[in-house]
Scaffold this motif. Structure first.
Motif, short mmCIF file in Angstrom:
data_model
loop_
_atom_site.label_atom_id
_atom_site.label_comp_id
_atom_site.label_asym_id
_atom_site.label_seq_id
_atom_site.Cartn_x
_atom_site.Cartn_y
_atom_site.Cartn_z
N THR A 106 1.01 -1.19 0.00
CA THR A 106 -0.16 0.12 0.14
C THR A 106 0.49 1.19 0.03
O THR A 106 0.84 2.33 -1.14
N GLY A 107 2.04 1.22 0.79
CA GLY A 107 2.86 2.25 1.13
C GLY A 107 3.09 2.57 -0.31
O GLY A 107 3.89 3.84 -1.08
N ALA A 108 4.16 1.34 -1.24
CA ALA A 108 5.11 1.40 -2.08
C ALA A 108 4.02 1.74 -3.30
O ALA A 108 4.56 2.75 -4.09
N ILE A 112 4.76 5.17 -6.47
CA ILE A 112 4.70 4.57 -7.43
C ILE A 112 3.78 5.55 -8.01
O ILE A 112 4.25 6.12 -8.91
N LEU A 113 2.50 5.69 -8.01
CA LEU A 113 1.05 6.54 -8.65
C LEU A 113 1.37 7.83 -8.14
O LEU A 113 0.51 8.13 -9.18
N PHE A 114 1.40 7.67 -6.87
CA PHE A 114 0.65 9.24 -6.82
C PHE A 114 1.84 10.76 -6.19
O PHE A 114 2.12 11.26 -6.00
N GLY A 115 3.36 9.81 -6.03
CA GLY A 115 4.68 10.14 -5.64
C GLY A 115 4.82 11.06 -4.55
O GLY A 115 5.11 11.64 -4.53
N GLY A 182 1.35 3.93 -15.15
CA GLY A 182 1.58 3.18 -14.35
C GLY A 182 1.14 1.90 -13.59
O GLY A 182 1.50 1.42 -12.33
N ILE A 183 -0.14 1.79 -14.10
CA ILE A 183 -1.22 1.02 -12.96
C ILE A 183 -0.56 -0.46 -13.58
O ILE A 183 -0.72 -1.52 -12.87
N VAL A 259 10.27 -5.79 0.32
CA VAL A 259 8.89 -5.43 -1.23
C VAL A 259 9.22 -4.24 -2.03
O VAL A 259 8.77 -4.30 -2.69
N SER A 260 10.18 -2.73 -1.78
CA SER A 260 9.68 -2.13 -2.45
C SER A 260 10.65 -1.87 -3.74
O SER A 260 10.38 -1.51 -4.50
#
Length: 345
Positions: A106-108, A112-115, A182-183, A259-260
Motif C-alpha cells: 500500500t505504501g509503495a 509509485i502512482l502518486f509520488g 503505471g497501473i 517489498v519496495s
C-alpha cells in the motif's frame, strides 16, 4: 554446523553460476566468472577477455544483478520470517500471511502512482513501504491481543482482516490512478518480480539485510528466551517490551525494503525458517544464518522457473512461491502443533 554453512555457501555459488547461464542465450559457467572477476581491479589484468560484447551485456548488466537481488531478497524474507515467528511465538507467522507485505505494498503503491513521500527522493519507495509495513504489523499485533493473549487463530484472523483492508485500499489507489502504464507496472510488481534488478538497486537491500541479520544474531539469546514466553524471558533478565519493539522495527524495515525492490513475494518467510528448524533445531544462532542461505538459494531457483517456464513470457515470481508455499502452509496447519509455546492453538 560449520559443515552445513560451508555446504550452503557452495550451493549458493553454484546456484548463482547456473542461474546466470540459463536463458535464451546459452552461456558457459566459466564465462560467467571470467566476466565477474574481470570487474575486480586486482584480478582484471590476469583475465583474458575471450567473450563477446553481447555476453558481457547479458551476464553483467542483466542476469548477474537480477540473480544477486534474488539471493538478497530470499535471504531477507527468510530472516524477517524468523524474526516475526519469534515475535508472535508461532511458526505459522509470515509477513505475507499476516498482512505486513500488504501494508508495504500500500505504501509503495502510493509512492509509485502518486509520488507520496517525494521529499525522501530516491529513498521514497523504501520509506513508503517501510511505513506501510510498520503500520500493518502494529495493527495486526494489537488486534490479535484484544481481550487477552494472542492465539494462532486470533493472529491469523487479524492478519487476514488487515490484509484484506489494505489490499482493498491498494486496489482503490490503483483504480484512482490516472496513469494506465503505471497501473500495469504496479499490478505486475505486486505479484513479485526481480525483473528490475540492477546494480544500483542492490546496495540498500544488501546493507539492510546484512545489518538486521547481524543485529538479530547478536540478540540470539533474547530470541531463544522469547520462545519460552514473556514471563520466562522476563525471569531471564530480558526486557520483553523493549525487545519486542526492536523486533517490530526490524520486521517492518526488512519487509518494507524488500517489498519496495521486489514486490510482495509470499511464503518464503514461512517455509524457510520452519524447514531449517527441523534440520538444526530452534537455536537462533543456527536458525538465522542457515535460513538466510536456504532462502537465497530457494528464491534464485524460483526466479529461474519464473523466467523459463513460459519463455519468452515471464511469470511473476510470487506465483511460483505461492504454488510452493500454499500446500506447505496447509500441511503446517494440519499438524498437531504449530506454536512454539504449545498454547497458540
Amino acid at each position: 554446523m560449520p559443515f552445513l554453512i560451508v555446504a550452503l555457501l557452495i550451493g549458493l555459488v553454484v546456484s548463482i553460476t547456473f542461474a546466470v547461464t540459463l536463458g535464451s542465450v546459452e552461456i558457459q559457467p566459466s564465462t560467467v566468472w571470467k566476466i565477474a572477476l574481470s570487474h575486480l581491479p586486482l584480478v582484471h589484468p590476469w583475465i583474458e577477455a575471450d567473450w563477446s560484447k553481447g555476453e558481457q551485456t547479458i551476464i553483467w548488466e542483466i542476469r548477474f544483478p537480477r540473480i544477486l537481488l534474488g539471493a538478497v531478497v530470499g535471504a531477507g524474507l527468510s530472516v524477517v520470517g524468523v524474526a516475526i515467528q519469534s515475535l508472535v511465538r508461532n511458526s505459522l507467522a509470515d509477513p505475507y500471511i499476516l498482512g505486513v507485505s500488504s501494508g508495504a505494498s500500500t505504501g509503495a503503491t502510493l509512492v509509485i502512482l502518486f509520488g507520496a513521500f517525494s521529499m525522501y527522493g530516491q529513498y521514497a519507495l523504501s520509506f513508503g513501504a517501510f511505513t506501510g509495513s510498520l503500520v500493518s504489523i502494529l495493527l495486526v499485533f494489537a488486534l490479535s491481543r484484544i481481550g487477552g493473549q494472542n492465539s494462532t487463530v486470533r493472529l491469523l484472523m487479524a492478519g487476514i482482516a488487515i490484509s484484506a483492508i489494505l489490499s482493498a485500499i491498494t486496489s482503490l489507489i490503483i483504480f484512482s490512478a490516472p496513469n494506465e502504464h503505471g497501473i500495469r507496472s504496479v499490478l505486475f510488481w505486486m505479484s513479485g518480480s526481480l525483473a528490475g534488478g540492477k546494480w544500483e538497486y542492490l546496495t540498500i537491500p544488501t546493507l539492510i539485510v546484512a545489518i538486521c541479520l547481524i543485529v538479530l544474531l547478536a540478540q540470539y539469546r533474547s530470541l531463544n528466551a522469547l520462545l519460552l514466553g514473556e514471563e520466562a524471558a522476563g525471569t531471564l533478565g530480558i526486557n520483553t517490551v523493549q525487545f519486542r519493539k526492536q523486533l517490530l522495527v526490524i520486521t517492518a524495515l526488512l519487509t518494507g525494503v524488500i517489498v519496495s525492490i521486489s514486490g510482495a513475494i509470499g511464503f518464503v518467510g514461512l517455509m524457510m525458517p520452519h524447514i531449517v528448524r527441523v534440520i538444526v533445531g530452534s537455536d537462533h544462532r543456527r536458525v538465522l544464518p542457515v535460513s538466510a542461505l536456504f532462502g537465497a538459494i530457494f528464491l534464485i531457483w524460483a526466479d529461474v522457473i519464473a523466467r523459463l517456464a513460459f519463455a519468452p513470457e515471464e511469470l511473476p515470481i510470487g506465483i511460483i512461491t505461492a504454488l510452493c508455499g500454499g500446500p506447505f502452509f496447509i500441511w503446517l496447519m494440519l499438524r498437531s502443533s504449530y506454536s512454539f509455546g504449545g498454547s497458540g492453538r
